[in-house]
Design an enzyme around this catalytic site. Structure first.
Site, short mmCIF file in Angstrom:
data_model
loop_
_atom_site.label_atom_id
_atom_site.label_comp_id
_atom_site.label_asym_id
_atom_site.label_seq_id
_atom_site.Cartn_x
_atom_site.Cartn_y
_atom_site.Cartn_z
N CYS A 115 -2.07 4.32 -10.41
CA CYS A 115 -2.11 3.47 -9.21
C CYS A 115 -3.53 3.24 -8.69
O CYS A 115 -3.75 2.37 -7.85
CB CYS A 115 -1.23 4.05 -8.12
SG CYS A 115 0.47 4.19 -8.65
N HIS A 257 -3.20 1.06 -1.36
CA HIS A 257 -2.16 1.08 -2.40
C HIS A 257 -0.80 1.18 -1.71
O HIS A 257 -0.64 1.89 -0.73
CB HIS A 257 -2.40 2.28 -3.31
CG HIS A 257 -1.28 2.53 -4.26
ND1 HIS A 257 -0.81 1.55 -5.11
CD2 HIS A 257 -0.51 3.63 -4.49
CE1 HIS A 257 0.19 2.04 -5.82
NE2 HIS A 257 0.39 3.30 -5.46
N ASN A 287 6.30 -0.41 -5.36
CA ASN A 287 5.04 0.12 -5.90
C ASN A 287 4.79 -0.55 -7.26
O ASN A 287 5.49 -0.26 -8.23
CB ASN A 287 5.16 1.64 -6.04
CG ASN A 287 3.90 2.28 -6.55
OD1 ASN A 287 2.97 1.60 -7.01
ND2 ASN A 287 3.86 3.60 -6.50
#
Ligand code: UT7
Length: 335
Positions: A115, A257, A287
């Site tokens: 990520c 994020h 996500n």
């Protein structure tokens, strides 16, 4: 000689058409819309069609950027693709994208930092501009998380979506103070215990047994990852502000994020940011791993939440563990 500063001059995105809602998950696993919404902030996520892969999304994001900004693929020097879901082990997703967009003069490689991949790739790409080695570098964040998600595991399947984002890095003009002001990139290999995909690599090459044991799917221990994520993202954001003599008040937009709305809110509180200073779009996409930050940036641009001269703070946390932050002075107005 004046130092060369790297700036973002163009941006694009791609999100697959097919949408999986929380209500769809209610029919697939033992979960509820209420649980997913309140524990994660996610309402729906986009998922690729069968046969659509990470390079297809990256190339589609490039097409979007080309339409918006009129980029000639032949001018591209380097393509860096942040991904943990490459089309295949080799060739690199960067090579596949290079071919499909016709960037014949570019070299490139994939970068694996989960990520934090986009942030890492931004840091790496910016160096090639700063040294004067290259004039146009593509940084792509593209992940097909649905390809490594176990849709019978309620702990993970509700979390992820598929998407790609892309930026073009160029040297800032001499009279222009826009660009990447600073970045922090960090790593702690302790994260391997908590967030990984065990199968298919050299340690556990794919066999019937690894597949039976579902080792080709992402595994996450949510609680410890959550704790690390909140602390490390907030720390990296505070550190980069402090060392640039800035506070939350100086930030036009915080683009974190998007893994969990509670993590985003905790970071925003630590930085004492107002709601309008924080990019939140996890509700629409879930996500999307390496794509969350470019997706946040382009949506902010389209919604006119960032304009030329604004200071933008990026922060990410992901598998590894990897984390970091970057400060940008945004370089253009769009639309
Ligand atoms: O992106 C890179 C890094 N990743 C992250 O930053 C993610 C960090 N972690 C998280 O966001 C959160 O830990 C999760 C969203 C993954 C989980 O939330 P949580 O509040 O930490 O829940 P939990 O894992 O502690 O589970 C609490 C309960 C458990 O039930 P019991 O054991 O208390 O009976 C789970 O089995 O919630 C249960 N649960 C669910 N219930 C309904 C877990 N997933 C679900 C679900 N629906 N989808």
């Amino acid at each position: 000689m004046k130092e060369i500063r790297t700036t973002i001059t163009a941006i694009g995105k791609y999100t697959p058409k097919h949408i999986l809602t929380n209500f769809d998950f209610e029919k697939m696993v033992d979960t509820t819309d209420e649980w997913i919404r309140s524990r994660t902030g996610i309402v729906e996520r986009h998922i690729v069609e069968k046969g659509e892969a990470t390079s297809d999304m990256g190339a589609a994001a490039f097409d979007d950027m080309k339409k918006r900004f009129g980029i000639d693929p032949l001018d591209i020097d380097l393509i860096i693709v942040a991904t943990i879901t490459p089309d295949m082990f080799f060739p690199s997703t960067a090579a596949i994208i290079q071919h499909s967009i016709g960037a014949k003069n570019a070299w490139g490689f994939d970068l694996s930092a989960a990520c934090s991949g986009f942030l890492y790739a931004l840091a790496v790409g910016s160096q090639f501009i700063k040294t004067g080695q290259h004039k146009k570098v593509l940084v792509v964040g593209s992940d097909t998380m649905s390809s490594i998600t176990d849709y019978t595991d309620r702990n993970t399947c509700v979390l992820f979506g598929d998407a790609a984002g892309i930026v073009l890095l160029e040297p800032a003009k001499e009279d222009d103070d826009s660009g990447i002001m600073d970045y922090i990139v960090k790593m702690d290999g302790i994260g391997k215990k908590y967030l990984y995909m065990a199968g298919g690599g050299s340690r556990n090459p794919s066999t019937h047994e690894t597949v039976d044991k579902k080792m080709h799917y992402v595994y996450q221990e949510g609680k410890p990852v959550y704790k690390f994520a909140v602390n490390k993202m907030a720390d990296a954001a505070v550190e980069i502000l402090e060392r640039n003599s800035l506070t939350g008040k100086d930030i036009a937009l915080f683009v974190p994020h998007q893994a969990n709305i509670r993590i985003i809110d905790a970071c925003a509180n630590k930085l004492k940011l107002k709601d309008e200073q924080v990019m939140r779009n996890i509700d629409k996409y879930g996500n999307t791993t390496a794509a969350t930050i470019p997706l946040g940036l382009i949506e902010a641009m389209d919604e006119k939440r960032i304009k030329k001269g604004d200071i933008v703070l990026l922060t990410a946390f992901g598998g590894g563990f990897t984390w970091g932050s970057a400060l940008l002075r945004w370089g253009f107005n769009y639309g």
